[in-house]
Design a protein around this motif. Sequence first.
Motif, mmCIF file in Angstrom:
data_model
loop_
_atom_site.group_PDB
_atom_site.id
_atom_site.type_symbol
_atom_site.label_atom_id
_atom_site.label_comp_id
_atom_site.label_asym_id
_atom_site.label_seq_id
_atom_site.Cartn_x
_atom_site.Cartn_y
_atom_site.Cartn_z
ATOM 1 N N TRP A 1 3.297 -5.056 -6.334
ATOM 2 C CA TRP A 1 3.055 -3.648 -6.664
ATOM 3 C C TRP A 1 4.311 -2.823 -6.469
ATOM 4 C CZ3 TRP A 1 -1.780 -1.950 -8.313
ATOM 5 C CH2 TRP A 1 -2.814 -2.874 -8.198
ATOM 6 N N GLU A 2 4.404 -1.746 -7.237
ATOM 7 C CA GLU A 2 5.410 -0.720 -7.026
ATOM 8 C C GLU A 2 4.678 0.610 -6.916
ATOM 9 O OE1 GLU A 2 9.478 -2.248 -9.133
ATOM 10 O OE2 GLU A 2 8.017 -1.316 -10.473
ATOM 11 N N LEU A 3 5.354 1.584 -6.367
ATOM 12 C CA LEU A 3 4.804 2.935 -6.243
ATOM 13 C C LEU A 3 5.686 3.848 -7.078
ATOM 14 C CD1 LEU A 3 2.713 4.762 -4.723
ATOM 15 C CD2 LEU A 3 4.513 5.112 -3.011
ATOM 16 N N ILE A 4 5.085 4.492 -8.079
ATOM 17 C CA ILE A 4 5.855 5.356 -8.972
ATOM 18 C C ILE A 4 5.240 6.748 -8.940
ATOM 19 C CG2 ILE A 4 6.716 5.717 -11.306
ATOM 20 C CD1 ILE A 4 6.392 2.656 -11.699
ATOM 21 N N ASP A 5 5.975 7.670 -8.334
ATOM 22 C CA ASP A 5 5.517 9.057 -8.207
ATOM 23 C C ASP A 5 4.083 9.140 -7.683
ATOM 24 O OD1 ASP A 5 7.964 10.245 -8.969
ATOM 25 O OD2 ASP A 5 7.512 9.840 -11.066
#
Length: 181
Positions: free
Chosen positions: A21-25
Motif C-alpha cells: 500500500w501507499e498513502l496518497i494525500d
Amino acid sequence: MVTTREITVNDFETMSLDGLWELIDGELVEVTPAADVSASTSAMIGYLLLNHVHPNRLGRVYNAAEGFVLFPDRQTVRAPDIAFVAAARAPQGEARRHFPRLAPDLAVEVLSPSDRMSEALAKIAMYLEAGVRLVWLVDPLEQTVTVFHPDAPPVTLDASMTIDGGEVLPGFSALVAAMFA
C-alpha cells in the motif's frame, strides 16, 4: 479499501495491512506486486547500486518495502521500487523506526507490463515536486531507462548506452544492459 476519513502518516505507519500500500494525500492506494521481469530488474538495479554505494559509504539503498514521507504538509507515503538516500541525509537513531520524513535523492520506478504510463509519470512528477534530485523510469520490456532531473527535459537511454549517477551518486556508472541481465 475504502476510507471515510483522511488517513494520516502516523495512522498509516501503525496499520496492519495485507499486501502493498501507499498513502496518497490521505487515501490508501493498493499497489500491485511486480511481474517477474520487473521484480528481477529491480533486484539487479539494487545490486548494482549497493555494489557502488556500500563500499564508498555514500548512503543507503532501499527497496520497495520502504515508504518515504515526501512532503511535510501532505499525508503522502510513496514507495519507489529502489531508492537511494545520501549518507548526510539518511535517518539516524529513533528516526529509523519510522518512514523517512524526506524525499530520496534517487527514486527508481520499474515498469511492470500492467502499469499505466500515465500513472508512472504522475508518480515521477510527485517525486520531482517533493525534491527528488534524480529519477529513473526503467522499462524492462523495451530495455530503456528514462532519466528525469528537476528543470531539465527527460533523456531516454537504450541498452547500448551507459547510465551514471551524476552529482547524486558520484562515481556510479553502468551499462543500461546490465540492469536487465
